[in-house]
Scaffold this motif. Structure first.
Motif, PDB file in Angstrom:
ATOM      1  N   ILE A   1       0.844  -1.210   0.000  1.00  0.00           N
ATOM      2  CA  ILE A   1       0.000   0.000   0.000  1.00  0.00           C
ATOM      3  C   ILE A   1       0.869   1.247   0.000  1.00  0.00           C
ATOM      4  N   SER A   2       1.952   1.226   0.776  1.00  0.00           N
ATOM      5  CA  SER A   2       2.825   2.404   0.826  1.00  0.00           C
ATOM      6  C   SER A   2       3.460   2.680  -0.523  1.00  0.00           C
ATOM      7  N   VAL A   3       3.818   1.624  -1.268  1.00  0.00           N
ATOM      8  CA  VAL A   3       4.374   1.819  -2.610  1.00  0.00           C
ATOM      9  C   VAL A   3       3.351   2.497  -3.513  1.00  0.00           C
ATOM     10  N   LEU A   4       2.126   2.039  -3.471  1.00  0.00           N
ATOM     11  CA  LEU A   4       1.074   2.632  -4.305  1.00  0.00           C
ATOM     12  C   LEU A   4       0.804   4.083  -3.909  1.00  0.00           C
ATOM     13  N   LEU A   5       0.762   4.343  -2.603  1.00  0.00           N
ATOM     14  CA  LEU A   5       0.433   5.694  -2.143  1.00  0.00           C
ATOM     15  C   LEU A   5       1.543   6.680  -2.475  1.00  0.00           C
ATOM     16  N   PHE A   6       2.780   6.336  -2.197  1.00  0.00           N
ATOM     17  CA  PHE A   6       3.871   7.266  -2.489  1.00  0.00           C
ATOM     18  C   PHE A   6       4.056   7.434  -3.991  1.00  0.00           C
ATOM     19  N   GLY A   7       3.737   6.394  -4.772  1.00  0.00           N
ATOM     20  CA  GLY A   7       3.828   6.545  -6.220  1.00  0.00           C
ATOM     21  C   GLY A   7       2.827   7.535  -6.771  1.00  0.00           C
ATOM     22  N   ALA A   8       1.698   7.732  -6.086  1.00  0.00           N
ATOM     23  CA  ALA A   8       0.686   8.696  -6.530  1.00  0.00           C
ATOM     24  C   ALA A   8       0.774  10.014  -5.805  1.00  0.00           C
ATOM     25  N   LEU A   9       1.690  10.136  -4.824  1.00  0.00           N
ATOM     26  CA  LEU A   9       1.715  11.323  -3.973  1.00  0.00           C
ATOM     27  C   LEU A   9       2.581  12.435  -4.520  1.00  0.00           C
ATOM     28  N   ALA A  10       3.733  12.119  -5.092  1.00  0.00           N
ATOM     29  CA  ALA A  10       4.696  13.153  -5.475  1.00  0.00           C
ATOM     30  C   ALA A  10       5.391  12.766  -6.768  1.00  0.00           C
ATOM     31  N   THR A  11       5.973  13.766  -7.399  1.00  0.00           N
ATOM     32  CA  THR A  11       6.710  13.528  -8.644  1.00  0.00           C
ATOM     33  C   THR A  11       7.974  12.726  -8.353  1.00  0.00           C
ATOM     34  N   ARG A  12       8.552  12.160  -9.435  1.00  0.00           N
ATOM     35  CA  ARG A  12       9.753  11.350  -9.255  1.00  0.00           C
ATOM     36  C   ARG A  12      10.888  12.192  -8.693  1.00  0.00           C
ATOM     37  N   GLU A  13      11.030  13.436  -9.164  1.00  0.00           N
ATOM     38  CA  GLU A  13      12.098  14.293  -8.650  1.00  0.00           C
ATOM     39  C   GLU A  13      11.949  14.532  -7.156  1.00  0.00           C
ATOM     40  N   GLU A  14      10.719  14.712  -6.730  1.00  0.00           N
ATOM     41  CA  GLU A  14      10.473  14.937  -5.308  1.00  0.00           C
ATOM     42  C   GLU A  14      10.782  13.673  -4.501  1.00  0.00           C
ATOM     43  N   LEU A  15      10.414  12.539  -5.040  1.00  0.00           N
ATOM     44  CA  LEU A  15      10.679  11.290  -4.340  1.00  0.00           C
ATOM     45  C   LEU A  15      12.173  11.035  -4.168  1.00  0.00           C
ATOM     46  N   LEU A  16      12.963  11.442  -5.160  1.00  0.00           N
ATOM     47  CA  LEU A  16      14.388  11.155  -5.128  1.00  0.00           C
ATOM     48  C   LEU A  16      15.202  12.189  -4.365  1.00  0.00           C
ATOM     49  N   THR A  17      14.707  13.418  -4.275  1.00  0.00           N
ATOM     50  CA  THR A  17      15.538  14.484  -3.720  1.00  0.00           C
ATOM     51  C   THR A  17      15.075  15.018  -2.384  1.00  0.00           C
ATOM     52  N   ASN A  18      13.795  14.881  -2.070  1.00  0.00           N
ATOM     53  CA  ASN A  18      13.296  15.433  -0.807  1.00  0.00           C
ATOM     54  C   ASN A  18      13.465  14.400   0.287  1.00  0.00           C
ATOM     55  N   ARG A  19      14.493  14.574   1.064  1.00  0.00           N
ATOM     56  CA  ARG A  19      14.795  13.620   2.123  1.00  0.00           C
ATOM     57  C   ARG A  19      13.741  13.629   3.222  1.00  0.00           C
ATOM     58  N   LEU A  20      13.027  14.717   3.366  1.00  0.00           N
ATOM     59  CA  LEU A  20      12.056  14.849   4.447  1.00  0.00           C
ATOM     60  C   LEU A  20      10.623  14.810   3.934  1.00  0.00           C
ATOM     61  N   LEU A  21      10.398  14.088   2.841  1.00  0.00           N
ATOM     62  CA  LEU A  21       9.054  14.039   2.275  1.00  0.00           C
ATOM     63  C   LEU A  21       8.055  13.432   3.259  1.00  0.00           C
ATOM     64  N   THR A  22       8.450  12.346   3.909  1.00  0.00           N
ATOM     65  CA  THR A  22       7.536  11.695   4.852  1.00  0.00           C
ATOM     66  C   THR A  22       7.200  12.626   6.006  1.00  0.00           C
ATOM     67  N   ALA A  23       8.213  13.331   6.513  1.00  0.00           N
ATOM     68  CA  ALA A  23       7.952  14.269   7.599  1.00  0.00           C
ATOM     69  C   ALA A  23       7.113  15.437   7.121  1.00  0.00           C
ATOM     70  N   GLU A  24       7.286  15.850   5.861  1.00  0.00           N
ATOM     71  CA  GLU A  24       6.534  16.983   5.331  1.00  0.00           C
ATOM     72  C   GLU A  24       5.045  16.699   5.256  1.00  0.00           C
ATOM     73  N   VAL A  25       4.711  15.473   4.839  1.00  0.00           N
ATOM     74  CA  VAL A  25       3.303  15.172   4.644  1.00  0.00           C
ATOM     75  C   VAL A  25       2.644  14.669   5.919  1.00  0.00           C
ATOM     76  N   ALA A  26       3.439  14.346   6.943  1.00  0.00           N
ATOM     77  CA  ALA A  26       2.859  13.789   8.166  1.00  0.00           C
ATOM     78  C   ALA A  26       1.940  14.803   8.825  1.00  0.00           C
ATOM     79  N   TRP A  27       0.885  14.302   9.417  1.00  0.00           N
ATOM     80  CA  TRP A  27      -0.060  15.157  10.139  1.00  0.00           C
ATOM     81  C   TRP A  27       0.071  14.907  11.623  1.00  0.00           C
ATOM     82  N   PRO A  28       0.076  15.914  12.480  1.00  0.00           N
ATOM     83  CA  PRO A  28       0.020  17.343  12.143  1.00  0.00           C
ATOM     84  C   PRO A  28       1.398  17.983  12.112  1.00  0.00           C
ATOM     85  N   LEU A  29       2.457  17.316  12.694  1.00  0.00           N
ATOM     86  CA  LEU A  29       3.764  17.930  12.818  1.00  0.00           C
ATOM     87  C   LEU A  29       4.842  16.954  12.351  1.00  0.00           C
ATOM     88  N   PRO A  30       5.915  17.447  11.718  1.00  0.00           N
ATOM     89  CA  PRO A  30       7.032  16.573  11.343  1.00  0.00           C
ATOM     90  C   PRO A  30       7.724  15.945  12.542  1.00  0.00           C
TER      91      PRO A  30
END
Length: 944
Positions: free
Chosen positions: A376-405
């Motif tokens: 499920i996580s593979v499917l969700l992250f594949g639809a969540l952000a662009t490939r560039e964002e997936l490869l370069t944003n080290r804090l993507l998971t913290a960014e999208v976490a609710w409510p605080l990183p």
């Protein structure tokens, strides 16, 4: 913002130590790595800073980095492995291979670190291959879980987890070797968890640093926002890591109850963090934001479906000139540590209330649940952000976490601390279980009583953990640890495969959903994954396990646990025995199976079950140690009274065989007399074509000296029984002087080939040459010709026969004429004549006593309880023939290393006493002789 220049809110802080920047440009973003020489806290370093970031269009040189303070240079990023692609610096390099008291809890805790790096796997492999990767690794653990469930439900389990299961299925040597590797993997993995927790804590709380820190500045993909991620120094990791390890040890010393009470404190925040991540993913705004986070969109899903393998820097940033190239194999090594943990329940098997229920249900339920979450996580992250964002944003998971990183940091710290706690709990118990089995004496220090806590093993595990924490960089060790876990999983699968395939009567697992094909497939997948990750580390791991295996064989104590190999050997022996049938074995496939008659003619010292040189001689009858010997001894008396004595004697004889390193078995028979016992042995010993074919015994040289009058009749009875049972006979004269394994002999091996024996004498001489003690000798074959004219023809025929048999020997023909003249002239016969006249005198006296007894009793001549007919001329002929043979042996073979001569059968109706006189005259003054009689079949062949 102007021309890529980022300006701080206030003023620029002056540089005290100098700072250099190296831009890494990829996908319309700029990365600035900077190394600080200041010793101030990171908050001061980050304040009031103006950083020049060149745009992609600018041509920026790549200057050499200057040296930095302490252990942390700018090039320290090279110490970061491929696992850093997961984000949070090299954190995920320390987030694999977790353990827990409860399988369900363990796998749920493991899911959280995976979600932090799923974005990177999807960015590289795409959604399609990421699903394949997760399914591939998940199938490995699922199949291993099925095998584990089957073995764990086939009876009660003691402590030791996978070691106990593998050891009882594949034997103590394999169990100890894999178990120690598994312990080492757990102990070193504990250091990775501790370093991961400390590094995340220092990232989240920069003010807590003690010494100098490094920092990395990362610019967003689209926007000009710069995120500062601080990398703690090695010294900070060491100090905090040692403190955390010691604190965890205090918890472990509290026992299982304390650990179970602490476990919810790690589990609940982790589950809450997972919940926050999924809430954040679903609540992310659907837009084409410049940040690259598009929300769950079908277009993004389509764009990320295919793979985009590429080169990256050591920090995981895409770079066409990067030193690391990612492909499917590399991602398997990156992802697989996240799916380990299936041994969590079995690791604490001694503490589980119902292992046969908890292990299958907990392990398989947790494996299926976490595998579902991974997919499920593979499917969700594949639809969540662009490939560039997936490869370069080290804090993507913290960014999208609710409510605080900050929740993500808390989840990482608690999950890694929980994993470290599990290793410090499970690894000592594994080591203590190995020690309690008393296989390796060196591990006796770690033994614990039943129900006790393994305090010393815990200290040893903590010591290994602290040493690895002090090292700080475990990148080279990490792949080997993964190999140890895969080796353990392969061992579990092979154990179930073997037990399932053999299907012994004791194999009745409660878990019914298993099959040997599934276990074999699981083992093959484990091996494939090992080589996919790294063939070199696979070789290193297998080599280490092999060294431990051979060390256990050499230094370990023997243990019989009823393992699967013993069952396999038994079934293989039965099938081989049936395939051999009852027909005679072809001479090309003939092996000597000697029956070593250990009963001495006289008495041996107390607690000495066999003559010390008999086993040495038995080894000389085997080529390169191949073959089996049966050592037999007979106890005179009643079986009901001496049964326990026979068992004790059998154990002593078995110990002697093992000490002499002779492949053989021991058998003790209780019988009224030695003759009766041997007659029963020669008829019943062995099965089918695995019956003994050669009877080996010592020549009774002491019978006259010790006045043992019962020996002649027993000796003749044994030889006659062998002839009737069609057994070959080898009688060793001079056994006390028989050379040991390393006593090199020189000279010749002389064969006096008088009667046809199926080639046994020739074969024995060739087997002697294969031993180190006789390899310097040469073979001489002596043949007897009646006429001088026949000598050359006989010599040529024997040479041709030996050539066709591939045997090198010198042929010497002795004619009857030269034989007669040699005896008549008295040349070199002084030694034999005295023995000859003595034998004549003793036989005449014995015969006179027999006649006198018969005359007084009015009965015919009786000897050995039966009627005999004595032809005195025939007796003299036997004596004279034996004298001639002995004189010839002394003439030609006085300096020979060993002499082989044909055994004359006992004459019919002659007293046994007479036969012993013949034999004594034959062996007179010959220091070392083998008296050989073959049987009615060939043991050598001319044909290929």
């Amino acid at each position: 913002m102007d021309n890529g220049e980022i300006e701080s809110a206030d003023e620029e802080m002056p540089s005290r130590g100098g700072r250099q920047y190296r831009p890494v440009v990829s996908h319309e973003q700029s990365i600035v790595q900077m190394t600080s020489m200041e010793s101030g806290p990171p908050t001061e370093i980050a304040k009031h800073r103006k950083i020049r970031i060149p745009s992609q269009s600018e041509n920026v040189p790549n200057p050499m980095e200057g040296p930095s303070n302490g252990h942390d240079e700018l090039n320290s990023s090279q110490r970061e492995s491929k696992l850093e692609l997961f984000g949070f610096d090299s954190l995920v390099n320390k987030l694999g291979l977790k353990r827990s008291q409860h399988p369900q809890v363990q796998e749920m805790v493991r899911t959280f670190p995976l979600l932090l790096g799923a974005q990177r796997i999807v960015g590289m492999a795409g959604i399609g291959e990421s699903l394949l990767l997760v399914a591939f690794c998940g199938s490995c653990t699922f199949l291993t879980g099925i095998s584990l469930s089957a073995i764990a439900t086939n009876g009660a389990m003691k402590g030791g987890g996978p070691y106990y299961l593998i050891g009882r299925a594949l034997g103590p040597e394999v169990g100890v070797s894999i178990g120690l590797c598994f312990f080492l993997g757990n102990a070193v993995a504990g250091a990775m968890y501790v370093l991961g927790a400390v590094e995340t804590f220092l990232d989240a709380v920069p003010n807590s640093v003690i010494l100098v820190t490094n920092s990395t500045a990362t610019n967003g993909t689209i926007s000009e926002v710069t995120t500062i991620v601080y990398t703690p120094s090695l010294h900070d990791l060491q100090v905090y890591g040692i403190i955390v390890t010691i604190l965890l040890c205090f918890i472990v010393f509290g026992g299982v109850k304390i650990i179970n009470r602490v476990a919810p404190a790690f589990l609940i925040p982790v589950l809450f963090s997972l919940f926050c991540i999924f809430i954040g993913v679903f609540s992310a705004p659907r837009s084409n934001a410049s940040s690259g986070i598009t929300g769950l969109r079908s277009q993004t899903f389509k764009d990320n479906w295919s793979s985009a393998y590429q080169r990256t820097t050591n920090a995981g940033i895409p770079d066409a000139e990067g030193p690391i190239y990612w492909n499917f194999n590399a991602l398997v090594g990156l992802f697989f540590p996240a799916v380990t943990g299936i041994m969590a329940g079995s690791n604490r098997s001694a503490s589980l209330k119902d292992t046969q229920r908890s292990i299958p249900v907990g392990t398989l339920a947790a494996t299926l649940t976490t595998s579902f979450l991974y997919l499920i996580s593979v499917l969700l992250f594949g639809a969540l952000a662009t490939r560039e964002e997936l490869l370069t944003n080290r804090l993507l998971t913290a960014e999208v976490a609710w409510p605080l990183p900050a929740i993500i940091y808390l989840g990482i710290v608690l999950s890694t601390l929980g994993a470290a706690l599990q290793t410090l709990t499970g690894a000592p118990r594994l080591l203590s279980a190995i020690a309690n089995d008393d296989i390796l004496p060196v591990l006796n220090y770690f033994k614990v009583t039943e129900g006790g806590e393994p305090h010393l093993a815990t200290l040893f595990t903590a010591f290994i953990c602290i040493v690895c924490v002090v090292i700080g960089n475990l990148d080279l060790i990490t792949p080997t640890i993964t190999m140890f876990f895969l080796l353990c999983y392969a061992g579990v699968n092979l154990s179930c495969f073997l037990l399932d395939l053999l299907d012994a009567p004791s194999w009745r697992p409660r878990w019914k959903f298993h099959h040997w094909i599934l276990s074999l497939l699981g083992a093959l997948i484990c091996v494939v994954i090992m080589f996919l990750i790294s063939w070199s580390f696979t070789v290193v791991s297998l080599a280490l396990a092999s060294l431990i295996y051979y060390y256990v064989i050499i230094k370990g104590k023997a243990g019989d646990w009823g393992d699967g190999f013993k069952s396999a050997y038994f079934q293989l022996a039965l099938r081989s025995l049936r395939s051999l049938g009852a027909n005679q074995v072809h001479p090309k496939n003939w092996y000597p199976i000697p029956l070593i008659f250990c009963r001495p003619w006289g008495k041996l010292p107390e607690n000495v079950p066999c003559h010390p040189k008999l086993a040495d001689f038995a080894n000389c009858m085997k080529k390169k140690g191949r073959g089996m010997s049966i050592f037999v001894s007979i106890i005179d008396g009643d079986y009901h009274e001496l049964a326990e004595d026979a068992k004790t004697a059998c154990r002593q004889l078995s110990t002697y065989i093992d000490y002499k390193r002779c492949e053989g078995v021991a058998e003790i028979v209780v019988a009224p007399t030695m003759s009766d016992g041997f007659r029963g042995i020669v008829q019943t010993m062995g099965l089918g074509n695995l019956k003994p074919n050669i009877v080996v015994m010592r020549y009774p040289e002491i019978w006259r000296r010790e006045n043992l009058t019962q020996i002649p009749s027993t000796f003749v009875s044994i030889i006659n029984d062998c002839i009737i049972a069609n057994k070959a006979v080898v009688i060793v004269k001079g056994l006390d002087e028989w050379p040991g394994e390393y006593q090199r002999q020189f000279g010749t091996i002389d064969l006096y080939w008088i009667v046809r024996d199926g080639g046994l004498m020739l074969l024995l001489s060739q087997l002697l040459l294969t031993k180190e003690s006789f390899e310097s000798c040469k073979i001489q074959v002596f043949c007897i010709a009646e006429e001088d004219t026949e000598a050359e023809e006989l010599k040529a025929d024997v040479k041709k026969f030996l050539y066709d048999l591939r045997m090198q020997a010198e042929v010497i023909v002795v004619t009857m004429k030269s034989w007669e003249s040699h005896v008549d002239t008295g040349v070199q016969q002084d030694d034999s004549v005295e023995a000859f006249t003595g034998a004549q005198r003793r036989i005449a006296s014995y015969l006179a006593d027999m006649k006198e007894t018969a005359r007084k009793e009015g009965k015919p001549l009786m000897a050995d309880g039966k009627q005999v007919v004595v032809n005195e001329q025939q007796v003299d002929k036997f004596l004279y023939t034996t004298l001639k043979l002995n004189s010839t042996v002394l003439r030609y073979s006085r300096m020979a290393a060993v002499v082989l001569v044909s055994l004359p059968p006992p004459p019919l109706n002659h007293p046994a006493y007479f036969y012993m006189e013949y034999m004594d005259l034959l062996v007179e003054n010959v220091p070392r002789m083998l008296i050989v009689r073959g049987y009615r079949r060939d043991v050598v062949t001319l044909f290929t």
